[in-house]
Design a protein around this motif. Structure first.
Motif, short mmCIF file in Angstrom:
data_model
loop_
_atom_site.label_atom_id
_atom_site.label_comp_id
_atom_site.label_asym_id
_atom_site.label_seq_id
_atom_site.Cartn_x
_atom_site.Cartn_y
_atom_site.Cartn_z
N PRO A 34 44.92 54.11 32.62
CA PRO A 34 45.50 52.77 32.57
C PRO A 34 46.91 52.73 33.15
N VAL A 35 47.22 51.62 33.79
CA VAL A 35 48.54 51.38 34.36
C VAL A 35 49.17 50.22 33.61
N GLY A 36 50.08 50.53 32.71
CA GLY A 36 50.78 49.49 31.95
C GLY A 36 51.91 48.89 32.77
N GLY A 37 52.23 47.65 32.47
CA GLY A 37 53.36 46.98 33.10
C GLY A 37 53.10 46.45 34.50
N ALA A 38 51.86 46.54 34.98
CA ALA A 38 51.54 46.00 36.32
C ALA A 38 51.61 44.48 36.28
N PHE A 39 52.03 43.89 37.38
CA PHE A 39 51.97 42.44 37.52
C PHE A 39 50.57 42.11 38.01
N VAL A 40 49.85 41.29 37.25
CA VAL A 40 48.47 40.95 37.59
C VAL A 40 48.42 39.47 37.93
N ARG A 41 47.97 39.20 39.13
CA ARG A 41 47.94 37.81 39.63
C ARG A 41 46.52 37.32 39.77
N LEU A 42 46.33 36.04 39.49
CA LEU A 42 45.06 35.38 39.68
C LEU A 42 45.21 34.43 40.86
N LEU A 43 44.38 34.65 41.88
CA LEU A 43 44.40 33.83 43.08
C LEU A 43 43.10 33.06 43.17
N ASP A 44 43.17 31.80 43.60
CA ASP A 44 41.96 30.99 43.70
C ASP A 44 41.16 31.35 44.95
N GLY A 45 40.07 30.65 45.17
CA GLY A 45 39.17 30.93 46.29
C GLY A 45 39.82 30.81 47.65
N GLY A 47 42.91 31.89 48.11
CA GLY A 47 43.96 32.91 48.12
C GLY A 47 45.29 32.41 47.61
N ASP A 48 45.30 31.20 47.04
CA ASP A 48 46.54 30.62 46.52
C ASP A 48 46.84 31.14 45.11
N PHE A 49 48.11 31.40 44.85
CA PHE A 49 48.58 31.86 43.55
C PHE A 49 48.25 30.83 42.48
N THR A 50 47.68 31.30 41.36
CA THR A 50 47.36 30.41 40.25
C THR A 50 48.10 30.81 38.98
N ALA A 51 48.13 32.11 38.69
CA ALA A 51 48.76 32.57 37.45
C ALA A 51 49.14 34.03 37.58
N ALA A 66 38.33 28.92 35.34
CA ALA A 66 37.14 28.07 35.45
C ALA A 66 36.12 28.83 36.28
N ALA A 67 34.91 28.34 36.28
CA ALA A 67 33.90 28.95 37.14
C ALA A 67 34.36 28.85 38.59
N GLY A 68 33.97 29.82 39.39
CA GLY A 68 34.35 29.79 40.81
C GLY A 68 34.63 31.17 41.34
N VAL A 69 35.32 31.21 42.47
CA VAL A 69 35.67 32.47 43.13
C VAL A 69 37.14 32.74 42.89
N TRP A 70 37.45 33.91 42.35
CA TRP A 70 38.81 34.31 42.03
C TRP A 70 39.09 35.71 42.55
N THR A 71 40.33 35.97 42.89
CA THR A 71 40.78 37.32 43.20
C THR A 71 41.81 37.71 42.16
N VAL A 72 41.62 38.89 41.58
CA VAL A 72 42.58 39.45 40.64
C VAL A 72 43.32 40.55 41.40
#
Length: 101
Positions: A34-45, A47-51, A66-72
């Motif tokens: 495990p890698v603690g302290g990583a910044f984890v981003r959620l990008l929408d379908g 490729g736009d930053f969401t969270a 929500a349902a759909g295509v996401w990139t973590v």
């Protein structure tokens, strides 16, 4: 200041996974540790930053989406990595992100 909830694999009490779409998992290095302290981003379908959240000390992260295509995407001193996830509806969708330099 960010008010993101504490990250972990346990879903908080009161969350109805029959109605909520949850994307969770762990950030892992090339050795599977495990890698603690990583910044984890959620990008929408698109490729736009969401969270964004910071992975726990054990590499755990969680998003409500929500349902759909996401990139973590995970960014850390151990390296970067990303994975696509396609939840089709409510429930817990688990995906691990491997990072490498």
């Amino acid at each position: 200041m960010c008010a993101a909830p504490t990250q972990g694999q346990t879903i908080p009490a009161g969350v109805d996974v029959e109605k909520e779409t949850v994307i969770n998992g762990r950030v892992l290095n090339v050795d599977g540790q495990p890698v603690g302290g990583a910044f984890v981003r959620l990008l929408d379908g698109n490729g736009d930053f969401t969270a964004e959240v910071v992975a726990s000390g054990t590499g755990d992260f969680r998003f409500f989406a929500a349902a759909g295509v996401w990139t973590v995407r995970a960014l850390s001193s151990a390296g970067n990595g990303s994975v696509e996830v396609r939840p089709e509806g409510a429930g817990v969708h688990t995906v691990d992100v491997s990072v490498a330099k």
